[in-house]
Design an enzyme around this catalytic site. Structure first.
Site, PDB file in Angstrom:
ATOM      1  CE  LYS A  54      43.821  32.512  51.756  1.00 23.88           C
ATOM      2  NZ  LYS A  54      43.077  33.297  50.724  1.00 23.88           N
ATOM      3  CG  ASP A  83      38.184  23.350  42.768  1.00 23.85           C
ATOM      4  OD1 ASP A  83      37.357  24.278  42.724  1.00 23.85           O
ATOM      5  OD2 ASP A  83      39.052  23.182  41.897  1.00 23.85           O
ATOM      6  CG  ASN A 110      31.397  31.171  53.770  1.00 19.39           C
ATOM      7  OD1 ASN A 110      30.806  32.245  53.880  1.00 19.39           O
ATOM      8  ND2 ASN A 110      32.681  31.113  53.411  1.00 19.39           N
ATOM      9  CE1 TYR A 201      27.276  36.252  45.502  1.00 24.22           C
ATOM     10  CE2 TYR A 201      25.588  37.890  45.954  1.00 24.22           C
ATOM     11  CZ  TYR A 201      26.473  36.942  46.401  1.00 24.22           C
ATOM     12  OH  TYR A 201      26.564  36.680  47.749  1.00 24.22           O
ATOM     13  CE  LYS A 205      25.179  33.685  47.310  1.00 19.43           C
ATOM     14  NZ  LYS A 205      25.653  32.605  48.199  1.00 19.43           N
TER      15      LYS A 205
END
Length: 328
Positions: A54, A83, A110, A201, A205
């Protein structure tokens, strides 16, 4: 209520001669950030991706982009496997990057995920904790010598921008359910009992922000400028992991909140990575503005969690790699 309008990047922004690395670069804001860097004359771009097939298709897509294709000089776009579920892949990537790319001027961290159900990475850690936090910490530690030498070779500070989230600001479950003294921070996020789709999540963070606040003062900002940025709510495939009804709700929320086009998200990442000055070192950007350190992180309880997190992270990293002298 919609999000604020974002002003354009400087029209004279020119990245000629620069080499950039973007992780999680095969879709969404990572791919868009890569496109915007190339559009501003970045000479060499490394796409760090899980799926190299990809990734190669993305590289070709970038090179075929009319704006990039029209450039007088054709950029070099390389694909390297990364990965972030696996420590060994992170270390292999770091070694390969140092071997193939003598100077790294810009590093954009990112890669990140959100998940509905509790999942384990091959390391045994909860996947959001592994992908969003621990693997990025390892990658930074393993690349620090290369980032310092890159600054010395180029004569300019190496820029490192980590994509964070304003959702860390409330302190997550650490504020709503404070850990008892002596509690392991990593074990808490690994716990099935504490793992929730509504907090998993945001908690990961929060750890990223705490780590960045702890690491930045230990770095020489004349050689490495490290910051974090939240690009707000952006229309990407981040919510594709949800069931159909969850995707419908997420889509409705994006309409109500005025989710930004992916181009705006990429713009805000590029702004933090190459436009923001050294005053942003060790700071978290919300859009283009520097956020105040959250009230929770500044609190006595937050500082205790940050100290424990730092010590636990170093302990885990020592079992995997040799820490740079300024860290150990």
């Amino acid at each position: 209520m919609g999000q604020s309008k974002v002003t354009p990047l400087p029209s004279n922004l020119d990245l000629a001669g620069k080499t950039a690395v973007v992780t999680g670069a095969s879709a969404g804001m990572g791919l868009e950030t890569a496109r915007q860097l190339l559009a501003r004359n970045c000479d060499t771009l490394i796409l760090a991706v899980r799926n190299t097939t990809k990734g190669e298709a993305c590289a070709q897509e970038l090179l075929n982009n009319p704006t990039i294709k029209a450039k007088a000089k054709c950029p070099v776009v390389k694909v390297l496997p990364l990965d972030v579920d696996r420590y060994e892949s992170v270390q292999s990537f770091a070694k390969c990057l140092q071997k193939e790319v003598p100077v790294v001027n810009i590093l954009v961290l990112n890669a990140g995920i959100a998940r509905l159900n509790m999942e384990r990475a091959p390391t045994g850690h909860e996947r959001c904790l592994q992908v969003n936090y621990l693997s990025n910490a390892l990658l930074l530690f393993d690349l620090l010598p290369n980032l310092y030498s890159s600054a010395e070779k180029s004569g300019f500070a190496t820029r490192v921008t980590w994509v964070g989230s304003r959702r860390h600001d409330g302190g997550g479950t650490f504020e709503s359910a404070p850990p008892a003294p002596g509690t392991s921070i990593l074990n808490r996020l690994d716990s099935d009992e504490r793992s929730s789709v509504t907090t998993r999540y945001a908690d990961s963070k929060l750890l990223c922000a705490m780590f960045m606040y702890a690491l930045a003062p230990r770095l020489d900002s004349s050689k490495i400028v490290l910051n974090m940025v939240c690009p707000g709510m952006v229309s990407t495939g981040m919510s594709d992991f949800l069931p159909w009804y969850g995707r419908v709700l997420a889509g409705a929320l994006k309409v109500v909140k005025g989710a930004r086009p992916v181009e705006v998200g990429g713009l805000l990442i590029v702004n933090a990575a190459v436009v923001a000055g050294v005053e942003g070192h060790g700071r978290h950007f919300s859009d283009k503005e520097i956020m105040e350190v959250s009230e929770y992180i500044r609190s006595e309880a937050g500082q205790a969690v940050q100290k424990t997190l730092w010590e636990e992270t170093l302990q885990e990293m020592r079992e995997i790699t040799s820490l740079p002298a300024e860290i150990s």
